[in-house]
Design a protein around this motif. Structure first.
Motif, PDB file in Angstrom:
ATOM      1  N   GLU A 167       0.823  -1.212   0.000  1.00 39.88           N
ATOM      2  CA  GLU A 167       0.000   0.000   0.000  1.00 39.88           C
ATOM      3  C   GLU A 167       0.856   1.260   0.000  1.00 39.88           C
ATOM      4  O   GLU A 167       0.534   2.245  -0.673  1.00 39.88           O
ATOM      5  CB  GLU A 167      -0.937   0.006   1.204  1.00 39.88           C
ATOM      6  CG  GLU A 167      -2.020   1.063   1.122  1.00 39.88           C
ATOM      7  CD  GLU A 167      -3.128   0.842   2.124  1.00 39.88           C
ATOM      8  OE1 GLU A 167      -4.138   1.562   2.055  1.00 39.88           O
ATOM      9  OE2 GLU A 167      -2.991  -0.055   2.979  1.00 39.88           O
ATOM     10  N   THR A 168       1.963   1.223   0.728  1.00 36.46           N
ATOM     11  CA  THR A 168       2.865   2.371   0.792  1.00 36.46           C
ATOM     12  C   THR A 168       3.474   2.666  -0.571  1.00 36.46           C
ATOM     13  O   THR A 168       3.568   3.826  -0.990  1.00 36.46           O
ATOM     14  CB  THR A 168       3.993   2.122   1.814  1.00 36.46           C
ATOM     15  OG1 THR A 168       3.420   1.868   3.100  1.00 36.46           O
ATOM     16  CG2 THR A 168       4.921   3.331   1.905  1.00 36.46           C
ATOM     17  N   CYS A 170       2.226   1.876  -3.498  1.00 37.58           N
ATOM     18  CA  CYS A 170       1.166   2.399  -4.372  1.00 37.58           C
ATOM     19  C   CYS A 170       0.920   3.882  -4.126  1.00 37.58           C
ATOM     20  O   CYS A 170       0.726   4.658  -5.071  1.00 37.58           O
ATOM     21  CB  CYS A 170      -0.125   1.616  -4.156  1.00 37.58           C
ATOM     22  SG  CYS A 170      -0.095  -0.065  -4.813  1.00 37.58           S
ATOM     23  N   LYS A 171       0.950   4.284  -2.872  1.00 35.35           N
ATOM     24  CA  LYS A 171       0.763   5.699  -2.545  1.00 35.35           C
ATOM     25  C   LYS A 171       1.963   6.531  -2.987  1.00 35.35           C
ATOM     26  O   LYS A 171       1.809   7.640  -3.507  1.00 35.35           O
ATOM     27  CB  LYS A 171       0.554   5.861  -1.037  1.00 35.35           C
ATOM     28  CG  LYS A 171      -0.781   5.340  -0.538  1.00 35.35           C
ATOM     29  CD  LYS A 171      -0.918   5.539   0.969  1.00 35.35           C
ATOM     30  CE  LYS A 171      -2.267   5.035   1.466  1.00 35.35           C
ATOM     31  NZ  LYS A 171      -2.402   5.187   2.947  1.00 35.35           N
ATOM     32  N   LEU A 172       3.157   5.977  -2.784  1.00 39.35           N
ATOM     33  CA  LEU A 172       4.386   6.684  -3.133  1.00 39.35           C
ATOM     34  C   LEU A 172       4.461   6.985  -4.626  1.00 39.35           C
ATOM     35  O   LEU A 172       4.852   8.083  -5.035  1.00 39.35           O
ATOM     36  CB  LEU A 172       5.600   5.854  -2.709  1.00 39.35           C
ATOM     37  CG  LEU A 172       6.987   6.451  -2.984  1.00 39.35           C
ATOM     38  CD1 LEU A 172       7.180   7.741  -2.198  1.00 39.35           C
ATOM     39  CD2 LEU A 172       8.080   5.452  -2.621  1.00 39.35           C
ATOM     40  N   ARG A 174       1.848   6.937  -6.625  1.00 33.72           N
ATOM     41  CA  ARG A 174       0.525   7.436  -7.023  1.00 33.72           C
ATOM     42  C   ARG A 174      -0.206   6.476  -7.960  1.00 33.72           C
ATOM     43  O   ARG A 174      -0.800   6.878  -8.960  1.00 33.72           O
ATOM     44  CB  ARG A 174       0.663   8.818  -7.673  1.00 33.72           C
ATOM     45  CG  ARG A 174       1.267   9.863  -6.735  1.00 33.72           C
ATOM     46  CD  ARG A 174       1.410  11.205  -7.402  1.00 33.72           C
ATOM     47  NE  ARG A 174       2.012  12.182  -6.489  1.00 33.72           N
ATOM     48  CZ  ARG A 174       2.274  13.451  -6.807  1.00 33.72           C
ATOM     49  NH1 ARG A 174       1.977  13.894  -8.035  1.00 33.72           N
ATOM     50  NH2 ARG A 174       2.816  14.260  -5.925  1.00 33.72           N
ATOM     51  N   THR A 176      -3.270   4.556  -8.452  1.00 34.83           N
ATOM     52  CA  THR A 176      -4.623   4.610  -7.902  1.00 34.83           C
ATOM     53  C   THR A 176      -5.582   3.616  -8.548  1.00 34.83           C
ATOM     54  O   THR A 176      -6.606   3.274  -7.963  1.00 34.83           O
ATOM     55  CB  THR A 176      -5.201   6.028  -8.053  1.00 34.83           C
ATOM     56  OG1 THR A 176      -5.176   6.397  -9.448  1.00 34.83           O
ATOM     57  CG2 THR A 176      -4.372   7.039  -7.270  1.00 34.83           C
ATOM     58  N   LYS A 181      -2.987  -1.881  -9.275  1.00 35.68           N
ATOM     59  CA  LYS A 181      -2.532  -2.273  -7.939  1.00 35.68           C
ATOM     60  C   LYS A 181      -2.497  -3.796  -7.805  1.00 35.68           C
ATOM     61  O   LYS A 181      -1.511  -4.371  -7.343  1.00 35.68           O
ATOM     62  CB  LYS A 181      -3.461  -1.695  -6.873  1.00 35.68           C
ATOM     63  CG  LYS A 181      -3.355  -0.198  -6.651  1.00 35.68           C
ATOM     64  CD  LYS A 181      -4.311   0.229  -5.557  1.00 35.68           C
ATOM     65  CE  LYS A 181      -4.252   1.721  -5.296  1.00 35.68           C
ATOM     66  NZ  LYS A 181      -5.207   2.133  -4.224  1.00 35.68           N
ATOM     67  N   MET A 200      -7.310  -4.564   0.408  1.00 40.75           N
ATOM     68  CA  MET A 200      -7.412  -3.255  -0.240  1.00 40.75           C
ATOM     69  C   MET A 200      -8.701  -3.114  -1.046  1.00 40.75           C
ATOM     70  O   MET A 200      -9.214  -2.014  -1.219  1.00 40.75           O
ATOM     71  CB  MET A 200      -6.185  -3.033  -1.139  1.00 40.75           C
ATOM     72  CG  MET A 200      -4.887  -2.938  -0.356  1.00 40.75           C
ATOM     73  SD  MET A 200      -3.395  -3.008  -1.412  1.00 40.75           S
ATOM     74  CE  MET A 200      -3.524  -1.460  -2.291  1.00 40.75           C
ATOM     75  N   GLU A 204      -8.716  -5.341  -6.589  1.00 43.77           N
ATOM     76  CA  GLU A 204      -7.290  -5.563  -6.342  1.00 43.77           C
ATOM     77  C   GLU A 204      -7.015  -7.041  -6.062  1.00 43.77           C
ATOM     78  O   GLU A 204      -6.065  -7.633  -6.588  1.00 43.77           O
ATOM     79  CB  GLU A 204      -6.804  -4.718  -5.153  1.00 43.77           C
ATOM     80  CG  GLU A 204      -6.701  -3.235  -5.413  1.00 43.77           C
ATOM     81  CD  GLU A 204      -8.012  -2.516  -5.099  1.00 43.77           C
ATOM     82  OE1 GLU A 204      -9.082  -3.170  -5.140  1.00 43.77           O
ATOM     83  OE2 GLU A 204      -7.958  -1.299  -4.832  1.00 43.77           O
TER      84      GLU A 204
END
Length: 230
Positions: A167-168, A170-172, A174, A176, A181, A200, A204
């Motif tokens: 998850e980190t 994917c956020k780093l 971006r 979405t 994912k 998630m 996904e």
């Protein structure tokens, strides 16, 4: 007491399940991705075996019964994929390209790091199947002349790390889109990562389940081609 526990038929099962339940409890209380239930259960199980001076063979005599559940558990991953079948059909080209890219990235990283650290052929082929499910990875490693026990360890470590940082990452970067994912997580960290993908979201989890099977097949073919590079 040592002899009683060593000879107990279901001692390994009991230790494994209780360790994992402890991991789930800690994860629920802390809500931290670092507190991965599988990682905690591994650490606790090793600690219990060392504390009670019980060897792995005695532990595995009971724990092996849990392995029988791996196949039906893997098959169950087809359920969320079936529920998202229409989404799969609409994005089939992007999904296949994404999985192939994931496999090549995995194999390419192993090749590059082996060259960087001067690892020989045996260790190279041992690490090649690091991102696919254990059942397939063991066969690939054995066929190519790798060290199967190290392959299993590396596959588990890869999955746990993927589960923790999915998850980190994917956020780093971006990321979405739920399809992207799922494909990324499944291609990089097989079933253990897929457990996180299911948390998630349904899409996904479905895409990650698909990536496990397809990435495994592609890796089997690609490994035989890339194995002779080192």
């Amino acid at each position: 007491m040592h002899d009683i526990l060593s000879n107990a038929t279901f001692f390994g099962v009991m230790v494994s399940i209780l360790s994992y339940e402890l991991g789930l409890f800690i994860k629920k209380k802390t809500q931290s991705p670092i507190c991965n239930p599988l990682l905690i259960s591994i650490i606790v199980t090793i600690g219990v075996l060392l504390l009670l001076h019980i060897d792995y063979k005695s532990y595995n005599a009971g724990a092996q019964y849990l392995s029988y559940l791996l196949t039906p558990a893997t098959v169950c991953l087809a359920i969320p994929l079936y529920e998202q079948l229409s989404l799969l059909v609409r994005n089939v080209k992007a999904i296949l390209i994404g999985i192939i890219a994931g496999v090549l990235a995995s194999i390419g990283s192993v090749f590059g790091l082996c060259l960087l650290f001067g690892l020989g052929h045996e260790y190279y082929v041992t690490l090649l199947p690091k991102s696919i499910t254990t059942a397939i990875g063991m066969g690939v490693s054995e066929e190519l002349g790798g060290i199967v026990t190290i392959t299993v360890s590396v596959i588990i470590i890869t999955g746990v790390i993927g589960n923790i940082i999915a998850e980190t990452v994917c956020k780093l970067f971006r990321i979405t889109d739920p399809v992207a994912k799922g494909i990324a997580i499944g291609s990089a960290s097989h079933a253990i990562g897929t457990a996180r993908a299911l948390e998630m979201g349904e899409v996904e989890g479905a895409m990650s389940s698909l990536a496990i099977a397809v990435a495994g097949l592609i890796t089997v073919a690609a490994s035989s081609i890339f194995a002779n590079l080192i």
